[in-house]
Design an enzyme around this catalytic site. Structure first.
Site, PDB file in Angstrom:
ATOM      1  N   SER A   1      -0.420   2.845  -8.195  1.00  0.00           N
ATOM      2  CA  SER A   1       0.563   3.823  -7.721  1.00  0.00           C
ATOM      3  C   SER A   1      -0.131   4.951  -6.953  1.00  0.00           C
ATOM      4  CB  SER A   1       1.373   4.340  -8.907  1.00  0.00           C
ATOM      5  OG  SER A   1       2.523   5.022  -8.477  1.00  0.00           O
TER       6      SER A   1
ATOM      7  N   HIS B   1       7.947  -1.331 -10.765  1.00  0.00           N
ATOM      8  CA  HIS B   1       6.888  -0.338 -10.789  1.00  0.00           C
ATOM      9  C   HIS B   1       6.481  -0.019 -12.227  1.00  0.00           C
ATOM     10  CE1 HIS B   1       4.516   2.526  -8.462  1.00  0.00           C
ATOM     11  NE2 HIS B   1       4.580   3.306  -9.535  1.00  0.00           N
TER      12      HIS B   1
ATOM     13  N   ASP C   1      10.764  -2.497  -6.488  1.00  0.00           N
ATOM     14  CA  ASP C   1       9.959  -1.278  -6.464  1.00  0.00           C
ATOM     15  C   ASP C   1      10.118  -0.617  -5.097  1.00  0.00           C
ATOM     16  OD1 ASP C   1       8.023   0.717  -6.651  1.00  0.00           O
ATOM     17  OD2 ASP C   1       6.330  -0.651  -6.860  1.00  0.00           O
TER      18      ASP C   1
END
Length: 394
Positions: free
Chosen positions: A184, A368, A338
């Protein structure tokens, strides 16, 4: 009695409404994901939305941090690399050869997270043990107290320190088997520092691989197909991702508002859109059903006030092809459900066009954060694929 039953019924309906989250049919263990989503939703509603800026990890330490250091398989040390706090994971079994080295960068929207968080700590332990590798899991200063480029600078300074020959010798690391990885926001930082290393003449030891797990890679277009398809999907809805992005640069909520409506890029920066033009960079399966609209330009005021959101160190997809050509062998993991899916997919396209060897692992039933939902079936599957790739390429 009748009134109590009615009240209980109303409460039950409201609770079910709050907990229930519509999910695609291909999601494994949907009820487990719903419970996690409910917890995250509560934190967002009670903590994040009630504060002028997203707070750091201090209030979550009691339940999220590990108090354990070494275990039967791995020795864990806390130290600093160039004044940046890091955790070092060393397998206890003896090795007759120099070990791999992996420099890991945690996610959390540049304002949450820590190398000592349980999920990151578990992943680092498993990586060190399974790959017989030295894992350096770095921390960095967090927003909102610190803004870009503080996070980037901390990670880059720690990585440069790690790449000194004497440091590698101290930990018994093979200088030809070093990689950087992150998830991320950590994937964003991993991509950014890998690019920066290419242009640093003082760093003689280079990376063998980079591994990016559902990375955030661009700030220009908040209306990609993935943002359109999953604006309210659990864990990372569009509104939260936009807020993470904006708070990386400032607590001024006007930037967040402009980004949410995709009206934050001034006309004088319109040339940058060629680097994130999804109509040419996304494969047909991700473009299907979507029409590319020319960007709506915003005022120059925000870009002049907060130039970081147009900086390649914050948005690695803005790098030109000449820079991309020098990058190491790359692994990119993306998840279908996501908002950041298309960031990763576009980076795969651009890297391949630049001649970089890329493995793209797209998880059709993924979302995610899936790598860090401990004991979820999908977590084991994604981790095994990630570890297998590292074992073969690092």
């Amino acid at each position: 009695m009748g009134k109590k039953m009615i009240l209980l019924l109303i409460f039950g309906v409201l609770a079910a409404y709050y907990i229930y989250t519509p999910l695609p049919d291909n999601i494994e263990e949907p009820w487990r994901l719903m419970w996690v989503t409910t917890s995250l939703k509560t934190v967002q509603n009670v903590v994040i939305e009630k504060n002028p800026s997203i707070s750091g990890p201090e209030q979550f330490k009691p339940m999220l941090f590990t108090g354990q250091l070494s275990d039967e398989n791995v020795t864990v040390m806390q130290t600093t690399f160039n004044n940046v706090p890091v955790r070092v994971y060393v397998p206890k079994r003896k090795s007759e050869i120099l070990r791999r080295g992996l420099f890991y960068i945690h996610g959390g929207g540049w304002c949450l997270g820590d190398a000592a968080f349980l999920n990151y700590d578990f992943l680092s332990r498993r990586t060190a043990d399974r790959l017989d590798a030295i894992v350096i899991s770095t921390n960095y200063r967090l927003a909102p107290k610190y803004h870009f480029p503080s996070q980037f600078e901390d990670v880059y300074n720690a990585l440069r320190w790690f790449l000194h020959q004497d440091v590698l010798e101290k930990y018994g690391i093979d200088p030809e088997r070093i990689g950087v990885s992150g998830d991320s926001a950590g994937g964003n930082l991993a991509a950014a520092v890998a690019q920066q290393l290419i242009e640093d003449p003082d760093v003689k030891i280079k990376l063998k691989i980079q591994s990016l797990i559902y990375p955030a890679l661009q700030t220009l277009d908040m209306n990609l197909p993935s943002y359109r398809e999953y604006p309210h999907f659990p864990v990372l809805p569009k509104s939260l991702m936009v807020r993470f992005w904006s708070e990386y640069f400032t607590t001024d909520r006007s930037l967040e508002k402009a980004m949410l409506f995709n009206q934050h890029i001034p006309v004088e920066s319109s040339h940058l859109f060629k680097y994130v033009n999804w109509s040419s960079l996304l494969p047909e399966k991700f473009r299907k059903g979507h029409v590319y609209n020319s960007p709506t330009h915003g005022s120059s005021k925000l870009a002049k006030k907060y130039p970081g959101f147009l900086d390649v160190r914050a948005a690695p997809l803005l790098a030109d092809d000449n820079k991309l050509r020098g990058l190491p062998v790359t692994y990119v993991l993306t998840c279908q459900h996501d908002v950041l899916r298309d960031d990763g997919v576009m980076y795969v396209t651009r890297l391949r066009n630049a001649g970089v060897q890329v493995t793209h692992n797209h998880i059709e039933d993924g979302y995610h954060g899936a790598l860090f939902f401990n004991e979820f079936k999908i977590e084991y599957r994604i981790e095994n694929q990630y570890m297998s790739w590292l074992h073969e390429n690092l």
